[in-house]
Design a protein around this motif. Structure first.
Motif, PDB file in Angstrom:
ATOM      1  N   UNK A 186      68.729 -21.356 107.087  1.00 14.52           N
ATOM      2  CA  UNK A 186      69.270 -20.387 108.044  1.00 14.52           C
ATOM      3  C   UNK A 186      70.406 -20.954 108.890  1.00 14.52           C
ATOM      4  N   UNK A 187      70.917 -22.137 108.502  1.00 20.85           N
ATOM      5  CA  UNK A 187      71.986 -22.764 109.286  1.00 20.85           C
ATOM      6  C   UNK A 187      73.372 -22.309 108.849  1.00 20.85           C
ATOM      7  N   UNK A 188      73.622 -22.280 107.547  1.00 19.71           N
ATOM      8  CA  UNK A 188      74.969 -22.034 107.032  1.00 19.71           C
ATOM      9  C   UNK A 188      75.396 -20.573 107.179  1.00 19.71           C
ATOM     10  N   UNK A 189      74.584 -19.670 106.632  1.00 21.71           N
ATOM     11  CA  UNK A 189      74.938 -18.247 106.667  1.00 21.71           C
ATOM     12  C   UNK A 189      73.699 -17.421 106.980  1.00 21.71           C
ATOM     13  N   UNK A 190      73.285 -17.404 108.254  1.00 24.87           N
ATOM     14  CA  UNK A 190      72.046 -16.719 108.615  1.00 24.87           C
ATOM     15  C   UNK A 190      72.081 -15.214 108.345  1.00 24.87           C
ATOM     16  N   UNK A 191      73.257 -14.587 108.453  1.00 21.44           N
ATOM     17  CA  UNK A 191      73.352 -13.147 108.197  1.00 21.44           C
ATOM     18  C   UNK A 191      73.003 -12.854 106.737  1.00 21.44           C
ATOM     19  N   UNK A 192      73.593 -13.623 105.805  1.00 20.43           N
ATOM     20  CA  UNK A 192      73.328 -13.414 104.385  1.00 20.43           C
ATOM     21  C   UNK A 192      71.862 -13.702 104.061  1.00 20.43           C
ATOM     22  N   UNK A 193      71.302 -14.738 104.676  1.00 20.58           N
ATOM     23  CA  UNK A 193      69.887 -15.067 104.424  1.00 20.58           C
ATOM     24  C   UNK A 193      68.992 -13.930 104.907  1.00 20.58           C
ATOM     25  N   UNK A 194      69.286 -13.389 106.083  1.00 21.56           N
ATOM     26  CA  UNK A 194      68.522 -12.249 106.577  1.00 21.56           C
ATOM     27  C   UNK A 194      68.694 -11.034 105.683  1.00 21.56           C
ATOM     28  N   UNK A 195      69.924 -10.839 105.198  1.00 22.39           N
ATOM     29  CA  UNK A 195      70.216  -9.737 104.283  1.00 22.39           C
ATOM     30  C   UNK A 195      69.328  -9.830 103.045  1.00 22.39           C
ATOM     31  N   UNK A 196      69.224 -11.032 102.476  1.00 21.72           N
ATOM     32  CA  UNK A 196      68.411 -11.229 101.273  1.00 21.72           C
ATOM     33  C   UNK A 196      66.925 -11.102 101.578  1.00 21.72           C
ATOM     34  N   UNK A 197      66.503 -11.562 102.760  1.00 22.51           N
ATOM     35  CA  UNK A 197      65.099 -11.406 103.155  1.00 22.51           C
ATOM     36  C   UNK A 197      64.719  -9.934 103.207  1.00 22.51           C
ATOM     37  N   UNK A 198      65.609  -9.110 103.754  1.00 22.23           N
ATOM     38  CA  UNK A 198      65.348  -7.678 103.827  1.00 22.23           C
ATOM     39  C   UNK A 198      65.374  -7.028 102.461  1.00 22.23           C
ATOM     40  N   UNK A 199      66.244  -7.513 101.584  1.00 28.05           N
ATOM     41  CA  UNK A 199      66.336  -7.019 100.206  1.00 28.05           C
ATOM     42  C   UNK A 199      64.990  -7.163  99.499  1.00 28.05           C
ATOM     43  N   UNK A 200      64.280  -8.249  99.826  1.00 37.40           N
ATOM     44  CA  UNK A 200      63.013  -8.528  99.150  1.00 37.40           C
ATOM     45  C   UNK A 200      61.824  -7.743  99.695  1.00 37.40           C
ATOM     46  N   UNK A 201      62.026  -6.907 100.725  1.00 31.32           N
ATOM     47  CA  UNK A 201      60.908  -6.080 101.205  1.00 31.32           C
ATOM     48  C   UNK A 201      60.571  -4.981 100.218  1.00 31.32           C
ATOM     49  N   UNK A 202      61.528  -4.639  99.337  1.00 29.04           N
ATOM     50  CA  UNK A 202      61.331  -3.629  98.292  1.00 29.04           C
ATOM     51  C   UNK A 202      61.128  -2.221  98.829  1.00 29.04           C
ATOM     52  N   UNK A 203      61.501  -1.974 100.069  1.00 31.00           N
ATOM     53  CA  UNK A 203      61.307  -0.644 100.644  1.00 31.00           C
ATOM     54  C   UNK A 203      62.274   0.392 100.083  1.00 31.00           C
ATOM     55  N   UNK A 204      63.352  -0.052  99.437  1.00 31.26           N
ATOM     56  CA  UNK A 204      64.238   0.920  98.781  1.00 31.26           C
ATOM     57  C   UNK A 204      63.484   1.643  97.668  1.00 31.26           C
TER      58      UNK A 204
END
Length: 449
Positions: A186-204
């Protein structure tokens, strides 16, 4: 005939939709990334919200503006065979072969592992999951009552129980955000990491699956004209995602502050148990058990209802109660026999389905711009399907993914941009859309469905 719902009815439907989405996984994801992101929690949370509530909201809007009854009707814009295969696969994975059994096992493990030890007698899980699915099946028998069960009863109970822990954590913080340690990811690109974390919730996927419940509930409240249904679907969906966004943010903040008293935990479930016990002692574990069970139960009711209503539409010779009973029994069996193997087999299917779900949502949102042309749906879907297959193959068990043929296919797919983060399908989807749109323009005779 009503042209719109009252504010109270919109709130109840929004509450119901929130209750359907917000299971145990949604509860523990933000706590975990809150601990891992440390002082970068704000930017990480922003990325998480884009996909964790943004994609599901787009799915809800797609169901609304499509003026259809749900996923199957939208998927027929590709073709009917594809619609059957895609719909059945999606509902099986988020239903009896993965999500539903996991709801029972996760709620059992989090609620009772501290009382029964790390390896409880299998009979305890069997008894708990039997009771769990009997209750879920009982509530699901009358889909017309789902608004009352979830929107007016179970979800408010869940919010009150969770609210107690949230308020205590905010009033008496365990630590400060600005000096919380940041994990390497979460140091280099925290926005992208959060984006991918949300992608994995599968709520879509869930947003497409629950579409049939939203539309049928709005119709039962007296709004039957397609344009009015679309408007009320979007209004209720907005209420739901705002509530989800607020709770996700609060949980992420609490996760970060918990680092003042605890080390980063292996998962959000452990973190939630530690936080609950910190503020309420053993009563905190009891409260946590109630929160988890209610969270999982309301989602289970929604999944059984959505599965049964959709399969009744696909196979009209069978009745709703039969499907509700069968899906409950299968979920009970899978929860107790071989769940780990089922999960291993389900993950590749999820990786295969998710790109197809996102492209279907986006195509539906912009469908009017190409007059619902089948060729645009087909070229986008078929080319995305190739990349999605590679993603699914990559996530398969080693016996499959390490075979010579699979290796050569995966290596070929690795040349795609973003393939290393599981989003290699993006460029193929764009290319597929461009090809379809050009053909549509050249034909000058759009195929309207």
């Amino acid at each position: 005939m009503k042209t719109k719902l009252t504010l109270k009815e919109n709130i109840f439907i929004g509450s119901m939709l929130f209750g359907l989405f917000f299971g145990a996984g949604n509860l523990i994801f933000p706590l975990h990334f809150g601990q891992a992101a440390g002082s970068n929690v704000w930017i990480t949370n922003l990325g998480f919200l884009v996909t964790a509530i943004g994609l599901p909201f787009l799915g809800i809007i797609a169901i609304g503006i499509s003026k259809t009854t749900g996923l199957f009707d939208i998927a027929t814009r590709v073709n009917k065979t594809y619609a059957y295969i895609f719909t059945i696969l999606l509902y099986l994975v988020i239903g009896p072969l993965f999500a539903l059994p996991r709801l029972a096992t996760v709620s059992f493990e989090i609620a009772f592992s501290s009382f029964l030890g790390s390896k409880p007698n299998p009979l305890y899980l069997a008894l708990f999951s039997l009771i769990f699915f009997i209750i879920a099946w009982t509530f699901s028998k009358k889909p017309s009552k789902i608004l009352d069960y979830i929107g007016k009863f179970l979800n408010p109970v869940f919010l009150v129980l969770l609210g107690l822990i949230v308020v205590l954590a905010l009033l008496k913080p365990m630590g400060m955000i600005h000096d919380a340690p940041i994990q390497a990811d979460y140091k280099e690109n925290p926005f992208l990491k959060g984006f991918l974390d949300g992608y994995n919730t599968l709520d879509a996927l869930a947003s497409l699956a629950f579409g049939i419940i939203i539309v049928s509930t709005i119709k039962k409240l007296g709004v039957t004209e397609p344009n009015h249904i679309a408007r009320e679907t979007i209004k209720s969906g907005l209420i739901s995602v705002i509530l989800m966004g607020v709770i996700y943010t609060l949980l992420a903040i609490i996760g970060t502050m918990s680092l003042g008293s605890f080390k980063i935990s292996e998962n959000g479930g452990i973190a939630l148990a530690q936080i609950s016990q910190h503020y309420l002692g053993n009563y905190g574990i009891i409260l946590l058990s109630a929160i988890i069970i209610v969270a999982c139960l309301k989602t289970a009711i929604g999944l059984i209802t959505a599965f049964s209503e959709t399969f009744t539409e696909l196979f009209p010779k069978q009745n709703y109660l039969m499907f509700a009973t069968v899906v409950s029994i299968i979920s009970f069996v899978v929860a107790n026999v071989g769940l780990t193997k089922i999960i291993q087999l389900s993950i590749p299917v999820l990786m295969f389905l998710y790109p197809l779900a996102i492209t279907l949502i986006l195509l539906t949102l912009f469908s009017k711009t190409f007059h619902h042309s089948k060729i645009v749906y087909q070229t986008t879907t078929y080319i995305t399907l190739i990349a999605a297959f590679i993603d699914g193959l990559k996530a398969s068990p080693e016996v499959i993914s390490t075979s010579p043929i699979a290796k050569s296919i995966i290596n070929a797919g690795n040349v795609l941009p973003f393939a290393e983060i599981g989003m290699g399908w993006v460029l193929p989807a764009i290319i597929g859309f461009i090809i379809g749109f050009i053909i549509y323009k050249l034909q000058r005779k759009p195929q309207v469905q």
